[in-house]
Write an enzyme that holds these catalytic residues in place. Structure first.
Site, PDB file in Angstrom:
ATOM      1  CD  GLU A  34      -4.158   3.851  -3.776  1.00 55.75           C
ATOM      2  OE1 GLU A  34      -4.004   2.857  -3.499  1.00 55.75           O
ATOM      3  OE2 GLU A  34      -5.480   4.301  -4.012  1.00 55.75           O
ATOM      4  CG  HIS A  35       1.894   5.077  -4.282  1.00 59.66           C
ATOM      5  ND1 HIS A  35       2.840   4.318  -5.178  1.00 59.66           N
ATOM      6  CD2 HIS A  35       0.757   5.187  -5.110  1.00 59.66           C
ATOM      7  CE1 HIS A  35       2.323   4.139  -6.070  1.00 59.66           C
ATOM      8  NE2 HIS A  35       1.162   4.571  -6.396  1.00 59.66           N
ATOM      9  CB  THR A  36       0.217   4.808   2.743  1.00 60.26           C
ATOM     10  OG1 THR A  36      -0.833   4.249   2.216  1.00 60.26           O
ATOM     11  CG2 THR A  36      -0.026   6.129   2.722  1.00 60.26           C
ATOM     12  CB  SER A 127      -5.954  -8.894 -12.366  1.00 65.34           C
ATOM     13  OG  SER A 127      -5.069  -8.119 -12.998  1.00 65.34           O
ATOM     14  CD  GLU A 160       2.932  -8.097  -8.547  1.00 64.50           C
ATOM     15  OE1 GLU A 160       1.844  -8.867  -8.172  1.00 64.50           O
ATOM     16  OE2 GLU A 160       2.579  -6.953  -8.950  1.00 64.50           O
ATOM     17  CG  ASP A 172      -2.381  -4.468  -4.590  1.00 65.68           C
ATOM     18  OD1 ASP A 172      -2.965  -3.491  -3.756  1.00 65.68           O
ATOM     19  OD2 ASP A 172      -1.821  -4.419  -5.334  1.00 65.68           O
TER      20      ASP A 172
HETATM   21  C1  GLA Z   1      -0.182  -1.179  -6.089  1.00 67.55           C
HETATM   22  C2  GLA Z   1       0.826  -1.865  -5.244  1.00 67.55           C
HETATM   23  C3  GLA Z   1       0.242  -1.796  -3.876  1.00 67.55           C
HETATM   24  C4  GLA Z   1       0.194  -0.389  -3.176  1.00 67.55           C
HETATM   25  C5  GLA Z   1      -0.813   0.407  -4.463  1.00 67.55           C
HETATM   26  C6  GLA Z   1      -0.396   1.901  -4.282  1.00 67.55           C
HETATM   27  O1  GLA Z   1      -1.509  -1.465  -6.097  1.00 67.55           O
HETATM   28  O2  GLA Z   1       0.784  -3.389  -5.573  1.00 67.55           O
HETATM   29  O3  GLA Z   1       1.060  -2.393  -2.989  1.00 67.55           O
HETATM   30  O4  GLA Z   1       1.400   0.225  -3.387  1.00 67.55           O
HETATM   31  O5  GLA Z   1      -0.152   0.271  -5.861  1.00 67.55           O
HETATM   32  O6  GLA Z   1      -1.475   2.230  -2.923  1.00 67.55           O
END
Ligand code: GLA
Length: 387
Positions: A34-36, A127, A160, A172
């Site tokens: 996450e957040h990588t 979404s 985005e 995502d």
């Molecule tokens: C959101 C962002 C992703 C990712 C996550 C955290 O979903 O859209 O790019 O950074 O947060 O892992």
């Protein structure tokens, strides 16, 4: 899957003609990492069986008319003059995608577009990425443009970043494009290579939606991203060859911790350790060691809660309730944070008990309901036929 005939009929009813095509793109849940992604690191998501459907048809003029069944709203704009919509936030995903296609000098005509989705909004299940990917794919097919695969994911992410204003990474949109049935994808966000790994048949990926959604999330997200860049800038004083936190090992970080203010050090520590956990988790899944996988999920949650500081009390509670159920291997926050959902790995025979106990415990402590989804790892974006 939603019924494509229902979407075709909804389009025909709204626009008075039948659509030329229908596509679908899935939401996602991230197992770990996450957040990588915006640090050029590793992520390990699955595409889920909740998806956005788009029915579309070209128009002979330069107008894009979009109708969303979710809000019962229509948006209309001229492709020669695309601005941000202030009163219909959902419309900006469509506008951003169209703008991104035009910015690549690819000519398109107007279109009528209908959107229907069963990816819950604000739940951390992407979404918005599923909407961007579905709209991007539909507009390309209508105009015979060949901007597929990686390019489609990058187009959706760009919409985005530049039009919606969230400096999100690629995870995502990438998994919504490339998802594989029954598999999770270990994605290297530096070169966008990926490896599908099967989810063992005796476990399920279960999502618990906290029903909490903080509007602050977007600005907090951008601040986390900025903290990572700042960490790299400061570490370069002694590690001149690094370009992102992907290039920093835990040992490097600890040896140079004195270069970083305390908060920046915490943010960097989450990213650096999370990258390693993600690789370790993929290796654990490959040898079907679900106990090890679950421990890494739990450690990931602790790191997000304490070092990255993106969890909230309701999410922490959901992870604690989940871990108390025998047969739950691991539980953690998934997605951007500040509310949203947890992801849990649960053995099949424990699912009923898991759902009952987590839902009851959450209600007793918070007075809120939790929506619990048992997910099936699904295929990425595709065209569907509705005869
Ligand atoms: C959101 C962002 C992703 C990712 C996550 C955290 O979903 O859209 O790019 O950074 O947060 O892992």
């Amino acid at each position: 899957m939603q019924d494509p005939h229902g979407i075709r009929d909804a389009f025909t009813e709204h626009f008075g003609v039948r659509p030329r095509l229908i596509v679908r793109a899935p939401g996602r849940v991230n197992l770990i990492g996450e957040h990588t992604d915006y640090n050029e690191g590793f992520v390990f998501p699955i595409a889920i069986d909740r998806e956005t459907f788009v029915a579309a048809r070209s128009r002979p003029d330069h107008t894009i008319r979009t109708y969303t069944t979710q809000f019962g709203q229509e948006d209309s704009f001229d492709i020669g003059h695309i601005e941000r919509s202030s009163d219909k936030p959902w419309a900006n995903y469509v506008r951003g995608i169209v703008k991104g296609i035009l910015a690549r000098d690819l000519p398109i005509t107007g279109a009528d577009i209908l959107i229907r989705s069963d990816v819950p909004l604000g739940s951390g299940l992407s979404s918005s990425a599923s909407l961007e990917v579905a709209v991007g794919y539909a507009v390309q097919l209508l105009n015979n443009i060949n901007l597929l695969g990686e390019e489609l994911a990058l187009l959706a992410q760009g919409a985005e970043n530049s039009f919606v204003g969230v400096q999100c990474g690629i995870m995502d949109q990438f998994i919504s494009t490339f998802g594989r049935a029954d598999h999770a994808l270990l994605i290297d966000c530096r070169d966008l290579s990926y490896r599908p790994l099967p989810i063992p048949p005796d476990v399920r990926v279960v999502v618990c939606n906290s029903g909490v959604h903080h509007n602050l999330g977007n600005s907090e997200y951008n601040q986390r991203r900025a903290a990572c860049s700042e960490a790299v800038r400061l570490l370069r004083a002694r590690l001149p060859r690094i370009s992102t936190l992907r290039d920093v090992s835990s040992a490097d970080l600890m040896a140079n911790a004195d270069l970083l203010p305390p908060t920046i050090l915490m943010r960097a520590r989450h990213v650096v350790t999370e990258n390693q956990r993600t690789l370790d988790a993929a290796a654990a899944l490959e040898r079907a060691d679900l106990v090890a996988f679950g421990k890494l999920m739990n450690a990931s949650h602790t790191s997000m809660r304490d070092d990255y500081q993106i969890s909230v009390l309701e999410i922490d509670l959901l992870t604690e309730l989940a871990r108390a159920v025998p047969g739950c291997y691991g539980a953690r926050l998934t997605g951007g944070g500040f509310g949203g959902s947890t992801v849990n790995l649960v053995t099949i025979s424990a699912i009923d008990r898991f759902v009952a106990e987590v839902a009851a415990g959450y209600k007793a402590e918070t007075g809120r309901e939790t929506d619990i989804l048992v997910c099936r790892p699904s295929e990425g974006v595709s065209r569907v036929t509705a005869a």
